[in-house]
Scaffold this active site. Structure first.
Site, PDB file in Angstrom:
ATOM      1  N   GLY B  76      44.814  -3.882  12.964  1.00  0.00           N
ATOM      2  CA  GLY B  76      46.435  -3.845  12.560  1.00  0.00           C
ATOM      3  C   GLY B  76      46.452  -4.131  11.006  1.00  0.00           C
ATOM      4  N   ARG B 137      41.014   1.635  14.750  1.00  0.00           N
ATOM      5  CA  ARG B 137      40.578   0.621  15.595  1.00  0.00           C
ATOM      6  C   ARG B 137      39.119   0.838  16.248  1.00  0.00           C
ATOM      7  NH1 ARG B 137      43.949  -3.565  16.517  1.00  0.00           N
ATOM      8  NH2 ARG B 137      46.267  -3.056  15.868  1.00  0.00           N
ATOM      9  N   ASP B 168      36.979  -9.316  15.092  1.00  0.00           N
ATOM     10  CA  ASP B 168      35.974  -8.359  15.739  1.00  0.00           C
ATOM     11  C   ASP B 168      35.364  -7.562  14.677  1.00  0.00           C
ATOM     12  OD1 ASP B 168      36.453  -9.239  18.321  1.00  0.00           O
ATOM     13  OD2 ASP B 168      37.577  -7.506  19.110  1.00  0.00           O
ATOM     14  N   LYS B 191      41.103 -10.767   7.735  1.00  0.00           N
ATOM     15  CA  LYS B 191      42.275 -10.312   7.542  1.00  0.00           C
ATOM     16  C   LYS B 191      43.004 -10.549   8.938  1.00  0.00           C
ATOM     17  CE  LYS B 191      42.932  -7.098  10.019  1.00  0.00           C
ATOM     18  NZ  LYS B 191      43.417  -6.047  10.649  1.00  0.00           N
ATOM     19  N   THR B 192      44.086 -10.904   9.265  1.00  0.00           N
ATOM     20  CA  THR B 192      44.822 -10.772  10.589  1.00  0.00           C
ATOM     21  C   THR B 192      46.234 -11.676  10.102  1.00  0.00           C
ATOM     22  OG1 THR B 192      45.246 -11.255  12.697  1.00  0.00           O
ATOM     23  CG2 THR B 192      43.432 -12.340  11.461  1.00  0.00           C
ATOM     24  N   ASP B 194      47.781 -12.820  12.622  1.00  0.00           N
ATOM     25  CA  ASP B 194      47.696 -13.680  13.827  1.00  0.00           C
ATOM     26  C   ASP B 194      47.347 -14.904  13.224  1.00  0.00           C
ATOM     27  OD1 ASP B 194      48.387 -11.463  15.099  1.00  0.00           O
ATOM     28  OD2 ASP B 194      46.596 -11.504  16.434  1.00  0.00           O
ATOM     29  N   MET B 239      55.178 -11.354  17.052  1.00  0.00           N
ATOM     30  CA  MET B 239      53.937 -10.648  17.265  1.00  0.00           C
ATOM     31  C   MET B 239      52.827 -11.755  17.122  1.00  0.00           C
ATOM     32  SD  MET B 239      52.632  -7.294  15.250  1.00  0.00           S
ATOM     33  CE  MET B 239      52.947  -6.001  16.259  1.00  0.00           C
TER      34      MET B 239
END
Lengths: 505, 505
Positions: B76, B137, B168, B191-192, B194, B239
């Protein structure tokens, strides 16, 4: 110190003419009429009717006496409302008093108010929202409401009232001005994020700039996500009933693949099925180019401009469904059918703003598509943009509007709308004017009664903004020529911080 | 010149240590292990396992030879990805070549790439999105995928590969490093949005700051709308799967009336009915105080942390519904029941991210309420925050991460994650480190198979950010102590432009 506190400590820029309030003259001779139904308007506003447009100029200083003024915010939030109040407060002669009516016009009727002091106002300067005194949607119409309002105003010994609101609230300001007579001067200030309160003296209503820049920030982010992820179609519904000014402005700022403009659809008389087909064709063609993503903008008021849906809603409101209406209804996605049939307001009318137009469009388009990869995502941007920190334009414009209202009151005028003109010029060159509200009136049916109203300004299909849009949109369909305006900036290069709405020209 | 162009022309700030790339040393001796399942991890990563953590320091200049490097964006979008690539590009020795794989790791497998030149990169500097080379992905896992990837890398004569991705993708980087051996060095970049990729060397993953500031801008605007209009309850889903870091950060920034933190709910073992009751009690009490409005934040992953819903989803995935499961299912609003039963992924699993958790919560709470005035409004903020113009923090952090990756490659290291440390300090004091990815691994069941994974970092209920939140939230319920952070600023006072995530300390 956070951004809000920083902004609260900064002074808005003032046009040259408002830098010495004592020297502003307001002059004009030529009497005005109204948009239509002159006889009726004249009958309803015998005192106000015909007043001249007054234009601001600079002259010798005049002595201004202290005033007791009330101010009220009416209707939906729009960024900059607090600065109108601050501008009004700062423009009143020394010794004046300013009272804020709480929770909208209902606060006048019920006598809920608060004295606004310099200290109290300080933390609201340049801030978003209407929370300083709240807002509301009460219309002061009935004889009893008018009487109670007069009592409140008399008990406070107010000499003037400033009504900050949209088309209906400004009409209401004229009604109040006529009712209250020469004892109390009433001035309106044009507000609405919808941008549908426009005329030669109101190039744009306040709040529109911040709202559209906030929506455009998000649409730009979403467009960037679309060309990065390359797998989602984003259907973005934008707040703004009736007129599509918001969708047009956001389209010009972000250059999405497809934008519905309600006024154009109504003008073309296209059926819903045609519109859907056109959109589906674009999606199919993009898919053939390997592009299974995109951005589509939808104005909130769209469905009232699509002929067969407009008829359907009218029939549903009347409670009689024709055969044709039934056919239209049953062709809609079931969730939308349910919303149309079940979700009624207290008068039994369909609540158009509750209809998920973005879902309607994407469900119908889905049925039309023959491609496999179609992942639509719905968005609705509305509340996010009404109460943002006002852009420099809205902050300065509102402060000037408040000052202008103060000037009009000092000149003892009533039934006028405060106008700040020439906003396409650098701020120092902005002008001020006072526009008789009656000159904007016509008569329309509202809830079965003929009422004086200010006609909503719709998107002009012959105007430069729409023409600019329509000349480019075909290439935007396929070229992915997205723009990413980013968040509103308050510091940095003037080109970025001082921009004004693109539809103003 | 618009904001994007202006930002593209500006150079990120660099930590002192990275200002002379030729002088950076990376040193460390102590070998590492892993989080758990040492035997299995060691078996799967015989070459990489045990590598020491390397810390950056400044020494004499070393000569660095030109490199041929590939770079890929995985998963993402997160703001700053373009700056990782720019930082990497600028840090490579003169004469190096950089290739970007297109559309994510699938681009390595299929040999889709593009040489990244200085001119091409220029317009992406400091920009949001992943559109420079796209993302995807695909996980490079199967023998065939690995083989084809190796062929692509060999045909390009690459000496190194940089994988920019989440937990992942970084695990996958280690798999690739082990597979490709000493010929090709592989480095991961964390990276993320979240925020669930955290460890002592990764205080926060990039993209989190921009995403949470963008969401907080909108939540703040909505909160201001709530106290202005005084008639809507806003239910905002944010999100971020699994961990509630985003909800926690946004709560600290905006101080809403109620925020669900998934980790706390799981820890408490509270049933859905209890949670709903708690929220309903707040709404009822606020109503008694005349407050029929409010703001509620809901993390996207919530329902997987509510015990009975977690069991229900497991049962639905298995296709066997127990009596208890049936009871839980039928107590849910019908739209949610339908989503749970109908909307499955290709493996037949419930698509948790499609569940409208915000609707679930508000529908259930509605049933519980005895008050009349309850007008809920749903929002979901996700895509809006992933591709925003990177905040100064993300722009600088990412540029430094890219440079750090370049340094690691110049040192001929593989299987490492690029880390920029001490980010709570002023930028000049930031450090660099290289962390063996194997040291972060454990083994978990994924789709029925035991796989090496980097454990997601959840909200620490004993950590300072959660404690700060939990000490204040009771007062936020009733005091309307909202904060309005406003849009991300790129110019102006440092206190405003240079802030970093509040959960980093």
């Amino acid at each position: 110190m956070d951004l809000c506190e920083q902004r609260a400590s900064e002074a808005p820029k003032l046009p040259k003419i408002l830098q010495n309030i004592d020297q502003v003259r307001l002059e004009g001779q030529k009497s005005t009429t109204c948009i239509s139904h002159q006889e009726e308007i004249e009958k309803q506003f015998p005192t106000l009717f015909g007043a001249p447009i007054l234009k601001g100029s600079t002259g010798d200083s005049i002595e201004r006496k202290p005033l007791k003024v009330g101010v009220v915010l009416s209707g939906g939030q729009a960024a900059g409302g607090h600065n109108v109040i601050a501008g009004l407060f700062d423009s009143l002669p020394k010794g004046s008093k300013l009272f804020g009516f709480l929770g909208g016009p209902g606060g006048i009727v019920d006598g809920h108010y608060k004295e606004l002091t310099s200290q109290f106002i300080a933390s609201y300067r340049n801030q978003g929202g209407f929370d300083m005194i709240g807002s509301g949607r009460t219309k002061i119409e009935s004889e009893e409401q008018l009487k109670k309002s007069k009592e409140t105003i008399e008990s406070l010994k107010l000499e003037a009232l400033v009504v900050i609101g949209g088309d209906d609230s400004n009409t209401n300001a004229a009604v109040l001005a006529e009712y209250l007579g020469s004892q109390v001067n009433v001035v309106g200030v044009p507000k609405t994020i919808d941008g549908d309160l426009q005329n030669p003296y109101v190039q744009i209503s306040f709040g529109f700039d911040t709202a559209t820049k906030t929506y455009s920030e998000m649409i730009g982010n979403i467009a960037r996500d679309a060309i990065s992820a390359k797998k989602y179609y984003h259907f973005v519904k934008l707040m703004g009933r009736s007129a599509s000014h918001i969708a047009l402005e956001c389209a010009l700022r972000t250059q999405p693949n497809y934008t519905f403009i309600s006024e154009e659809i109504e003008h073309s008389g296209k059926a819903l099925s045609e519109l859907i087909k056109e959109l589906a064709e674009m999606i199919e063609k993009r898919a053939r180019e390997g592009k299974n993503y995109g951005v589509v903008l939808i104005p909130e008021g769209l469905i009232e401009f699509i002929p067969e849906l407009k008829s359907l809603i009218l029939e549903l409101n009347r409670g009689e469904l024709s055969k044709e209406g039934e056919k239209v209804l049953h062709a809609l996605p079931s969730a939308i059918q349910e919303q149309l049939q079940m979700d009624r307001d207290p008068h039994g009318n369909v609540q158009v703003s509750h209809i998920q137009t973005e879902k309607l469009i994407l469900e119908l388009v889905k049925k039309e598509l023959t491609i496999e990869n179609f992942s639509p995502v719905e968005h609705f941007f509305g509340y996010e943009g009404r109460c943002g920190l006002p852009s420099h334009f809205d902050a300065n414009y509102c402060y000037a509007l408040g000052s202008c209202a103060g000037v009009i009151l000092s000149h003892g005028k009533t039934g006028y709308m405060a106008c700040v003109t020439d906003i396409h010029q650098p701020i120092e060159k902005w002008g001020v004017a006072a526009l008789p509200i009656t000159s904007l009136l016509c008569v329309e049916e509202r809830k079965g009664k003929m009422k004086p109203v200010i006609q909503k300004a719709l998107v002009d299909l012959n105007g430069a903004p729409f023409k600019s849009f329509s000349s480019k949109r075909e290439s935007w369909k396929y070229a992915d020529d997205y723009r990413f305006p980013g968040p509103i900036q308050f510091y940095g290069p003037d080109l970025i911080t001082e921009s004004i709405p693109l539809i103003v020209k």
